[in-house]
Design an enzyme around this catalytic site. Structure first.
Site, PDB file in Angstrom:
ATOM      1  N   ASP A   2       0.865  -1.173   0.000  1.00  0.00           N
ATOM      2  CA  ASP A   2       0.000   0.000   0.000  1.00  0.00           C
ATOM      3  C   ASP A   2       0.902   1.224   0.000  1.00  0.00           C
ATOM      4  O   ASP A   2       1.504   1.567   1.018  1.00  0.00           O
ATOM      5  CB  ASP A   2      -0.898  -0.018   1.242  1.00  0.00           C
ATOM      6  CG  ASP A   2      -1.863   1.152   1.292  1.00  0.00           C
ATOM      7  OD1 ASP A   2      -1.780   2.032   0.409  1.00  0.00           O
ATOM      8  OD2 ASP A   2      -2.678   1.205   2.222  1.00  0.00           O
ATOM      9  N   ASN A  30       5.580   4.115 -10.070  1.00  0.00           N
ATOM     10  CA  ASN A  30       4.534   4.040 -11.086  1.00  0.00           C
ATOM     11  C   ASN A  30       3.131   4.240 -10.526  1.00  0.00           C
ATOM     12  O   ASN A  30       2.193   4.436 -11.287  1.00  0.00           O
ATOM     13  CB  ASN A  30       4.614   2.677 -11.797  1.00  0.00           C
ATOM     14  CG  ASN A  30       3.677   2.585 -12.967  1.00  0.00           C
ATOM     15  OD1 ASN A  30       3.626   3.488 -13.791  1.00  0.00           O
ATOM     16  ND2 ASN A  30       2.910   1.511 -13.043  1.00  0.00           N
ATOM     17  N   ARG A  64      13.026   8.441  -0.485  1.00  0.00           N
ATOM     18  CA  ARG A  64      13.695   8.557   0.824  1.00  0.00           C
ATOM     19  C   ARG A  64      14.182   7.198   1.314  1.00  0.00           C
ATOM     20  O   ARG A  64      15.231   7.071   1.938  1.00  0.00           O
ATOM     21  CB  ARG A  64      12.728   9.173   1.848  1.00  0.00           C
ATOM     22  CG  ARG A  64      13.258   9.197   3.283  1.00  0.00           C
ATOM     23  CD  ARG A  64      14.509  10.079   3.397  1.00  0.00           C
ATOM     24  NE  ARG A  64      15.076  10.049   4.728  1.00  0.00           N
ATOM     25  CZ  ARG A  64      15.997   9.196   5.144  1.00  0.00           C
ATOM     26  NH1 ARG A  64      16.444   8.244   4.318  1.00  0.00           N
ATOM     27  NH2 ARG A  64      16.486   9.259   6.366  1.00  0.00           N
ATOM     28  N   TYR A  96      -5.353  16.798  -9.764  1.00  0.00           N
ATOM     29  CA  TYR A  96      -4.444  15.862 -10.435  1.00  0.00           C
ATOM     30  C   TYR A  96      -3.249  16.593 -11.033  1.00  0.00           C
ATOM     31  O   TYR A  96      -2.096  16.181 -10.837  1.00  0.00           O
ATOM     32  CB  TYR A  96      -5.190  15.073 -11.515  1.00  0.00           C
ATOM     33  CG  TYR A  96      -4.273  14.158 -12.299  1.00  0.00           C
ATOM     34  CD1 TYR A  96      -3.733  13.030 -11.703  1.00  0.00           C
ATOM     35  CD2 TYR A  96      -3.931  14.444 -13.618  1.00  0.00           C
ATOM     36  CE1 TYR A  96      -2.871  12.196 -12.399  1.00  0.00           C
ATOM     37  CE2 TYR A  96      -3.083  13.613 -14.329  1.00  0.00           C
ATOM     38  CZ  TYR A  96      -2.550  12.492 -13.717  1.00  0.00           C
ATOM     39  OH  TYR A  96      -1.688  11.671 -14.411  1.00  0.00           O
ATOM     40  N   LYS A 100       0.855  16.199 -10.216  1.00  0.00           N
ATOM     41  CA  LYS A 100       1.882  15.888 -11.201  1.00  0.00           C
ATOM     42  C   LYS A 100       2.891  17.030 -11.354  1.00  0.00           C
ATOM     43  O   LYS A 100       4.079  16.771 -11.607  1.00  0.00           O
ATOM     44  CB  LYS A 100       1.236  15.524 -12.547  1.00  0.00           C
ATOM     45  CG  LYS A 100       0.529  14.171 -12.500  1.00  0.00           C
ATOM     46  CD  LYS A 100       1.477  13.046 -12.056  1.00  0.00           C
ATOM     47  CE  LYS A 100       0.832  11.693 -12.035  1.00  0.00           C
ATOM     48  NZ  LYS A 100       1.779  10.603 -11.697  1.00  0.00           N
ATOM     49  N   VAL A 129      -2.757   7.397 -22.324  1.00  0.00           N
ATOM     50  CA  VAL A 129      -2.315   6.003 -22.326  1.00  0.00           C
ATOM     51  C   VAL A 129      -3.526   5.137 -22.004  1.00  0.00           C
ATOM     52  O   VAL A 129      -4.235   5.389 -21.026  1.00  0.00           O
ATOM     53  CB  VAL A 129      -1.209   5.744 -21.276  1.00  0.00           C
ATOM     54  CG1 VAL A 129      -0.707   4.303 -21.377  1.00  0.00           C
ATOM     55  CG2 VAL A 129      -0.052   6.722 -21.443  1.00  0.00           C
TER      56      VAL A 129
END
Length: 199
Positions: A2, A30, A64, A96, A100, A129
């Site tokens: 998670d 990702n 980190r 969103y 980003k 995508v």
């Protein structure tokens, strides 16, 4: 894993080591999502928190966790999957796009911080995508999700994987900073999409 659970991320190296993967040379961040298309004045703050935790905090926590180990071994490559929304903004995407843009800023600053090491830092910033991205954004509404890709041949996951492979297989003295890509008939995240049909 998670990715919004910082404790799980901190425990990941030990867990992977127990499974026989003691070193991670390439970290691909990702995980990411968009939730809804509300305007800035109507954002669902629960959705905003989820996007911030998944898209931003998880990236920072994983870097980190793994960057110090990469520095210690003298090799490593951090690849943050971003979006053209890191470079543009559009209506219905305030939260969103903000996440980003944050990933983009964090990636650049990380590259600066790690410039004195052998660690490379790359962003991959794709446009449309064809994945479950739109279905997640529309909370399972497949009809709305399908309309996003109607009349255009979008990128596919394999295209992004190809970009990751390209970036991570350059000679050690080459650092790819960012790969920005669109579908052929797309010129902006939202406002320049020519729906010419397949082929």
């Amino acid at each position: 894993l998670d990715v919004v659970d910082v404790a799980q991320i901190a425990a990941l190296p030990e867990k992977l080591a127990a499974a026989g993967m003691s070193e991670v040379e390439i970290l691909v961040n990702n995980a990411g999502l968009a939730l809804g298309v509300a305007s800035a004045d109507q954002n669902d703050l629960g959705d905003v928190q989820t996007m911030l935790a998944t898209n931003v905090m998880a990236v920072m926590a994983l870097v980190r966790t793994y960057a110090p180990r990469m520095i210690a071994t003298g090799r490593g490559h951090i690849v943050n999957i971003s979006s053209v929304a890191a470079h543009e903004a559009y209506t219905g995407g305030s939260a969103y796009c903000a996440t980003k843009h944050a990933v983009n800023a964090f990636t650049i600053a990380s590259r600066h911080d790690l410039a004195g090491t052998p660690i490379r830092v790359t962003a991959i910033s794709p446009g449309m995508v064809l994945t479950e991205f739109s279905e997640v954004r529309f909370k399972g509404d497949r009809e709305k999700a399908d309309k996003v890709y109607d009349g255009i041949v979008p990128l596919v996951a394999e295209d992004i994987a190809d970009q990751i492979i390209y970036a991570t297989t350059r000679p050690r003295h080459v650092q790819v900073a960012d790969i920005i890509s669109y579908a052929t008939n797309q010129g902006h995240a939202k406002y320049v999409v020519e729906r010419k049909g397949p082929g």
